[in-house]
Design an enzyme around this catalytic site. Sequence first.
Site, PDB file in Angstrom:
ATOM      1  N   CYS A 115      19.855  15.203 -27.057  1.00 27.17           N
ATOM      2  CA  CYS A 115      18.792  15.986 -26.430  1.00 27.17           C
ATOM      3  C   CYS A 115      17.429  15.536 -26.950  1.00 27.17           C
ATOM      4  O   CYS A 115      17.101  15.734 -28.126  1.00 27.17           O
ATOM      5  CB  CYS A 115      19.061  17.466 -26.722  1.00 27.17           C
ATOM      6  SG  CYS A 115      17.646  18.561 -26.616  1.00 27.17           S
ATOM      7  N   CYS A 128      15.094  18.134 -28.406  1.00 22.96           N
ATOM      8  CA  CYS A 128      15.597  18.603 -29.711  1.00 22.96           C
ATOM      9  C   CYS A 128      15.128  17.676 -30.823  1.00 22.96           C
ATOM     10  O   CYS A 128      14.706  18.126 -31.894  1.00 22.96           O
ATOM     11  CB  CYS A 128      17.124  18.630 -29.728  1.00 22.96           C
ATOM     12  SG  CYS A 128      17.850  19.750 -28.528  1.00 22.96           S
TER      13      CYS A 128
END
Length: 148
Positions: free
Chosen positions: A72, A75
């Site tokens: 991600c 993230c």
Amino acid sequence: MNTTTESLHVVCPHCHTTNRVAADDLRQAPDCGKCHRPLFGGHPVELGEAAFDKHVGRSQLPVLVDFWAPWCGPCRTMAPQFEAAARELEPGVRLAKVNTEEAQALATRLNIRSIPTLALFVNGREVARQPGAMGAADIVRWTRSHLG
Ligand code: ZN
């Protein structure tokens, strides 16, 4: 022994043992009674499902959790911001990261629908949740706004 001093259960980020720490000593860089490593290092602690349950279930400090995954992008962008927030919020709050790729059952149990998601736990109960990446200052502000 000073009976007026409040003590708190603090879970060690290294060996996950529950320590009793006098509230007044939180800022004196307390060490773990079992592994003798610092209870606060200014870094988020990486938690799998079992360790998550120990920290969230036993800690008398609020636990702020970043649910993330290696694939991600947002993230990874948020990771250094979360690190910076740990330096700001410790020792009043424990910051933790849960890799939802590794702890899939936990993410399912908590109904984590998107990542990154921040969730704040107080005495074992989730009190706030916020999906989406945030900068360090916003993470700190958001957390404090839910702790009163
Ligand atoms: Zn320890």
